[in-house]
Design an enzyme around this catalytic site. Structure first.
Site, PDB file in Angstrom:
ATOM      1  N   ASP A  33     -11.322  -3.137  -0.272  1.00 51.99           N
ATOM      2  CA  ASP A  33     -10.993  -1.891  -0.971  1.00 51.99           C
ATOM      3  C   ASP A  33     -10.530  -0.885   0.072  1.00 51.99           C
ATOM      4  O   ASP A  33     -10.886  -0.985   1.249  1.00 51.99           O
ATOM      5  CB  ASP A  33     -12.226  -1.342  -1.707  1.00 51.99           C
ATOM      6  N   ASP A  40      -5.821  -1.254   2.793  1.00 50.81           N
ATOM      7  CA  ASP A  40      -4.912  -0.755   1.759  1.00 50.81           C
ATOM      8  C   ASP A  40      -4.011  -1.915   1.323  1.00 50.81           C
ATOM      9  O   ASP A  40      -3.181  -2.394   2.120  1.00 50.81           O
ATOM     10  CB  ASP A  40      -4.083   0.398   2.357  1.00 50.81           C
ATOM     11  N   VAL A  41      -4.163  -2.348   0.090  1.00 47.28           N
ATOM     12  CA  VAL A  41      -3.426  -3.545  -0.359  1.00 47.28           C
ATOM     13  C   VAL A  41      -1.946  -3.275  -0.655  1.00 47.28           C
ATOM     14  O   VAL A  41      -1.231  -4.170  -1.083  1.00 47.28           O
ATOM     15  CB  VAL A  41      -4.102  -4.216  -1.583  1.00 47.28           C
ATOM     16  N   ASN A  48      -7.179  -6.870  -8.158  1.00 46.74           N
ATOM     17  CA  ASN A  48      -7.783  -5.962  -9.140  1.00 46.74           C
ATOM     18  C   ASN A  48      -7.590  -4.490  -8.807  1.00 46.74           C
ATOM     19  O   ASN A  48      -7.796  -3.626  -9.656  1.00 46.74           O
ATOM     20  CB  ASN A  48      -9.281  -6.320  -9.230  1.00 46.74           C
ATOM     21  N   SER A 101      -3.624  -4.393 -18.105  1.00 46.82           N
ATOM     22  CA  SER A 101      -4.119  -3.320 -18.968  1.00 46.82           C
ATOM     23  C   SER A 101      -3.443  -3.433 -20.323  1.00 46.82           C
ATOM     24  O   SER A 101      -2.426  -4.129 -20.460  1.00 46.82           O
ATOM     25  CB  SER A 101      -3.754  -1.984 -18.308  1.00 46.82           C
ATOM     26  N   TYR A 151       2.307   4.294 -14.738  1.00 45.40           N
ATOM     27  CA  TYR A 151       1.250   3.283 -14.909  1.00 45.40           C
ATOM     28  C   TYR A 151       1.712   2.175 -15.866  1.00 45.40           C
ATOM     29  O   TYR A 151       1.505   0.988 -15.589  1.00 45.40           O
ATOM     30  CB  TYR A 151      -0.019   3.960 -15.420  1.00 45.40           C
ATOM     31  N   LYS A 205       1.977  -1.628 -14.627  1.00 46.30           N
ATOM     32  CA  LYS A 205       1.190  -2.717 -15.228  1.00 46.30           C
ATOM     33  C   LYS A 205       2.102  -3.695 -15.982  1.00 46.30           C
ATOM     34  O   LYS A 205       1.782  -4.885 -16.093  1.00 46.30           O
ATOM     35  CB  LYS A 205       0.107  -2.156 -16.151  1.00 46.30           C
TER      36      LYS A 205
HETATM   37  N1  LIG Z   1     -11.133   1.779 -16.239  1.00 49.80           N
HETATM   38  C1  LIG Z   1     -10.243   1.566 -17.183  1.00 49.80           C
HETATM   39  O1  LIG Z   1     -10.307   2.156 -18.274  1.00 49.80           O
HETATM   40  C2  LIG Z   1      -9.134   0.547 -16.971  1.00 49.80           C
HETATM   41  C3  LIG Z   1      -8.406   0.112 -18.089  1.00 49.80           C
HETATM   42  C4  LIG Z   1      -7.425  -0.869 -17.919  1.00 49.80           C
HETATM   43  C5  LIG Z   1      -7.183  -1.407 -16.669  1.00 49.80           C
HETATM   44  N2  LIG Z   1      -7.889  -0.941 -15.603  1.00 49.80           N
HETATM   45  C6  LIG Z   1      -7.589  -1.544 -14.307  1.00 49.80           C
HETATM   46  O2  LIG Z   1      -8.765  -2.159 -13.817  1.00 49.80           O
HETATM   47  C7  LIG Z   1      -8.666  -2.265 -12.402  1.00 49.80           C
HETATM   48  C8  LIG Z   1      -9.982  -1.841 -11.806  1.00 49.80           C
HETATM   49  O3  LIG Z   1     -10.154  -0.464 -12.079  1.00 49.80           O
HETATM   50  P1  LIG Z   1     -11.591   0.218 -12.320  1.00 49.80           P
HETATM   51  O4  LIG Z   1     -11.625   0.634 -13.732  1.00 49.80           O
HETATM   52  O5  LIG Z   1     -12.659  -0.628 -11.772  1.00 49.80           O
HETATM   53  O6  LIG Z   1     -11.345   1.538 -11.486  1.00 49.80           O
HETATM   54  P2  LIG Z   1     -12.051   2.064 -10.143  1.00 49.80           P
HETATM   55  O7  LIG Z   1     -11.305   3.305  -9.792  1.00 49.80           O
HETATM   56  O8  LIG Z   1     -13.512   2.106 -10.331  1.00 49.80           O
HETATM   57  O9  LIG Z   1     -11.701   0.886  -9.104  1.00 49.80           O
HETATM   58  C9  LIG Z   1     -10.397   0.674  -8.585  1.00 49.80           C
HETATM   59  C10 LIG Z   1     -10.543   0.414  -7.098  1.00 49.80           C
HETATM   60  O10 LIG Z   1      -9.243   0.137  -6.548  1.00 49.80           O
HETATM   61  C11 LIG Z   1      -9.220   0.697  -5.255  1.00 49.80           C
HETATM   62  N3  LIG Z   1      -7.844   0.926  -4.814  1.00 49.80           N
HETATM   63  C12 LIG Z   1      -6.917   1.736  -5.372  1.00 49.80           C
HETATM   64  N4  LIG Z   1      -5.792   1.704  -4.640  1.00 49.80           N
HETATM   65  C13 LIG Z   1      -6.010   0.840  -3.613  1.00 49.80           C
HETATM   66  C14 LIG Z   1      -5.242   0.397  -2.516  1.00 49.80           C
HETATM   67  N5  LIG Z   1      -3.989   0.845  -2.322  1.00 49.80           N
HETATM   68  N6  LIG Z   1      -5.779  -0.498  -1.663  1.00 49.80           N
HETATM   69  C15 LIG Z   1      -7.039  -0.949  -1.830  1.00 49.80           C
HETATM   70  N7  LIG Z   1      -7.841  -0.559  -2.848  1.00 49.80           N
HETATM   71  C16 LIG Z   1      -7.316   0.340  -3.727  1.00 49.80           C
HETATM   72  C17 LIG Z   1      -9.962   2.033  -5.407  1.00 49.80           C
HETATM   73  O11 LIG Z   1     -10.417   2.547  -4.162  1.00 49.80           O
HETATM   74  C18 LIG Z   1     -11.088   1.646  -6.352  1.00 49.80           C
HETATM   75  O12 LIG Z   1     -12.287   1.311  -5.684  1.00 49.80           O
HETATM   76  C19 LIG Z   1      -7.463  -1.413 -11.978  1.00 49.80           C
HETATM   77  O13 LIG Z   1      -6.370  -2.264 -11.698  1.00 49.80           O
HETATM   78  C20 LIG Z   1      -7.188  -0.581 -13.206  1.00 49.80           C
HETATM   79  O14 LIG Z   1      -5.834  -0.213 -13.294  1.00 49.80           O
HETATM   80  C21 LIG Z   1      -8.864   0.005 -15.718  1.00 49.80           C
END
Ligand SMILES: NC(=O)c1ccc[n+]([C@@H]2O[C@H](COP(=O)([O-])OP(=O)(O)OC[C@H]3O[C@@H](n4cnc5c(N)ncnc54)[C@H](O)[C@@H]3O)[C@@H](O)[C@H]2O)c1
Length: 251
Positions: free
Chosen positions: A38, A60-61, A87, A139, A152, A156
């Site tokens: 992360d 940073d991915v 993810n 998503s 977004y 996605k």
């Molecule tokens: N929470 C929701 O409602 C929701 C809905 C649909 C999809 N998603 C997707 O689920 C996935 C997980 O999200 P979550 O809900 O656990 O959110 P979250 O914010 O808790 O976790 C996302 C993580 O990704 C990390 N991240 C972001 N950019 C990064 C980068 N450039 N390099 C490395 N790490 C990075 C962040 O630091 C964070 O810890 C994401 O892809 C998000 O788009 C979330």
């Protein structure tokens, strides 16, 4: 009896977040060796939990040098990577006319370019082994146009098309590529989104009502879908998006 993930090396991005943490916990419980990565420094907390089964990398991915670092650490500790869970992601909630070029690039890179870079690095050893599995967290925004989610939805959507495209290229090599289409999940991601609204309480009620099941998901429910696609139970599934969205996209 060997569990589904016993002895497998898995890289999980976004591992410090809500869904990522749940994925890491379930994988470790099922015997996997996990490289948790992360951009957030809190990911290093994993190192203390099960050092024989988890290694963490702050990276940073969206940057190829960082992606190289992630796989270098994973391979040095556990051997070549069998499964990639791409993810990491984040949202900026704006319409096109309000979105800056910089915001567009950040959202596209975090959600879509990251899958490209991580897959590019993971695939050669999977091809050499003739086996592998890649799962990306998509998503409802991968398949629907949602208000004020210009970058977004584009990102996605691109993620889903790359999943389908890679599924075709790499099926002959024994590699499956799939996505989970998540509805709203109770994670910091969603809490930040609600905090940005004028009326977060009304926003929460509206989001829950938009899901036919009348609620949002727990992170573990999305992790369940990710692990299903990643593992042997989905051995004949590739190029698909599994909508774990409480019925949102069924209307
Ligand atoms: N929470 C929701 O409602 C929701 C809905 C649909 C999809 N998603 C997707 O689920 C996935 C997980 O999200 P979550 O809900 O656990 O959110 P979250 O914010 O808790 O976790 C996302 C993580 O990704 C990390 N991240 C972001 N950019 C990064 C980068 N450039 N390099 C490395 N790490 C990075 C962040 O630091 C964070 O810890 C994401 O892809 C998000 O788009 C979330």
């Amino acid at each position: 009896m060997e569990s589904t993930f016993g002895g497998k090396t898995v890289v999980v991005s976004g591992a410090a977040g809500g869904v990522g943490r749940a994925v890491v916990a379930q994988l470790v419980a099922q015997g996997a060796r996990v490289c948790a990565t992360d951009i957030a420094s809190t990911v290093t907390q994993f190192d203390e939990i099960k050092p024989d089964q988890i290694v963490s990398v702050m990276a940073d991915v969206t940057k190829s040098d960082d992606v190289e670092k992630i796989f270098g650490v994973a391979e040095a500790k556990f051997g070549s990577v069998d499964i990639l869970i791409s993810n990491a992601g984040f949202i900026i909630s704006k319409s096109v006319h309000d979105t800056t070029e910089e915001e567009w690039d950040r959202v596209m890179n975090a959600n879509a370019k990251s899958l490209f870079l991580m897959s590019k690095r993971a695939l050669p050893s999977m091809i050499a082994k003739g086996a592998g599995s890649i799962v990306a967290t998509g998503s409802i925004s991968s398949v629907l146009g949602l208000p004020e989610q210009a970058a977004y939805c584009a990102a996605k959507g691109a993620l889903l098309q790359l999943v389908r495209q890679m599924a075709i290229d790499y099926a002959p090599k024994g590699i499956r590529v799939n996505a989970v289409g998540a509805g709203s999940i109770d994670t910091p991601f969603l809490r930040r989104y609600l905090d940005g609204l004028e009326d977060p309480i009304a926003g929460e009620a509206a989001i829950k009502a938009a899901h036919p099941l009348g609620r949002w998901a727990e992170p573990s429910e999305i992790a369940d879908a990710i692990l299903y696609l990643a593992g042997k139970k989905a051995s004949f599934v590739t190029g698909q998006i599994l909508m774990a969205d409480g019925g949102y996209s069924a209307r």
